[in-house]
Scaffold this active site. Structure first.
Site, PDB file in Angstrom:
ATOM      1  N   ASP A  57      -5.635   8.190  10.109  1.00  0.00           N
ATOM      2  CA  ASP A  57      -4.302   7.754  10.507  1.00  0.00           C
ATOM      3  C   ASP A  57      -3.958   8.158  11.930  1.00  0.00           C
ATOM      4  O   ASP A  57      -4.324   9.231  12.403  1.00  0.00           O
ATOM      5  CB  ASP A  57      -3.248   8.330   9.551  1.00  0.00           C
ATOM      6  CG  ASP A  57      -3.412   7.799   8.139  1.00  0.00           C
ATOM      7  OD1 ASP A  57      -3.688   6.597   8.011  1.00  0.00           O
ATOM      8  OD2 ASP A  57      -3.279   8.577   7.184  1.00  0.00           O
ATOM      9  N   GLU A  81       0.856  -1.184   0.000  1.00  0.00           N
ATOM     10  CA  GLU A  81       0.000   0.000   0.000  1.00  0.00           C
ATOM     11  C   GLU A  81       0.891   1.232   0.000  1.00  0.00           C
ATOM     12  O   GLU A  81       1.725   1.406   0.890  1.00  0.00           O
ATOM     13  CB  GLU A  81      -0.890   0.028   1.244  1.00  0.00           C
ATOM     14  CG  GLU A  81      -1.931  -1.058   1.296  1.00  0.00           C
ATOM     15  CD  GLU A  81      -2.755  -0.969   2.568  1.00  0.00           C
ATOM     16  OE1 GLU A  81      -2.682   0.068   3.273  1.00  0.00           O
ATOM     17  OE2 GLU A  81      -3.468  -1.935   2.877  1.00  0.00           O
TER      18      GLU A  81
END
Length: 249
Positions: A54, A43
């Site tokens: 995140d 990724e």
């Protein structure tokens, strides 16, 4: 549409990296050596100024990349220099795609060998336009399912899913503690009743012990925050060694 099963044998090792962290040179050197790593699917995190999905470590890495001038154009320039047999997936926030232009972005990604997109903040209900472009260029838009997603919604989400199912093994932001294994096993069984796509587990998987446990649960294991941590010191040989340790059998 790409069959991700062709990239791994028994179980997929999926890693996440922030492009441009700790710097462009290290990112490029790592990608040049990707085929010598145990990673099956990578990724590629595209740095964004408001990374709502995140945790602190990945958000800080993204800020460092942005501060050094890493933007979508430099991402594309970097990937144009890379050749790999491994599967590449973009982890990218929707605003970056929208600003660049949906068709233009997907077409460019396809030309650079990207197999799929993960767009963490884009809901199923808002994804029609992007799905249309992804189908046009034969790129998978990855479906994300949480352990808390109700069964009927799981059925709806995975009905038209492509590529693989990304099962969020923790609730909240990346890098947080994983939920109980038994809960995950039940969720995997539920998802399998609706789709034959491979199921990869991510979020909260921090070390080799976690990886080994999750291999028994799903078709692949996604490691993000712990991989990003490996890059902090910047020495590529150490980075590669640390990644081998995380994914060892």
């Amino acid at each position: 549409m790409v069959d991700f099963r062709k990239f791994y044998k028994e179980n997929a090792n999926v890693a996440y990296t922030v492009l441009g962290y700790p710097n462009l040179q290290t990112s490029e050197a790592f990608l040049q050596r990707l085929d010598q790593s145990p990673i099956d699917i990578l990724e590629l995190g595209v740095a964004y100024s408001d990374p709502i999905a995140d945790g602190e470590i990945i958000a800080d890495a993204a800020k460092i990349a942005l501060d050094q001038g890493m933007d979508i154009h430099s991402v594309f320039e970097l990937l144009a220099r890379i050749k790999t047999k491994k599967a590449l997936v973009f982890m990218v926030y929707y605003n970056l795609i929208f600003s660049y232009g949906l068709e233009k972005f997907v077409k460019k990604a396809k030309s650079l060998g990207i197999c799929a997109l993960i767009v963490p903040e884009l809901s199923f209900e808002e994804s029609d336009d992007l799905i249309k472009e992804c189908e046009r260029y034969n790129i998978a838009l990855i479906t994300l399912v949480s352990v808390t997603t109700p069964k009927e919604r799981v059925k709806k989400l995975v009905k038209h899913a492509k590529g693989f199912i990304y099962l969020l093994a923790s609730i909240g932001i990346t890098g947080t503690k994983s939920v109980e294994e038994a809960i995950l096993q039940d969720k995997v069984k539920e998802i399998r009743s609706f789709t034959n796509l491979p199921i990869f587990v991510g979020f909260g998987i921090q070390n080799n012990q976690d990886v080994k446990r999750m291999r028994k649960v799903a078709d692949g294991v996604i490691v993000g925050t712990s991989i990003v941590k490996c890059f902090k010191q910047g020495n590529l040989d150490i980075i590669m060694k640390d990644i081998e340790e995380i994914f060892k059998k």
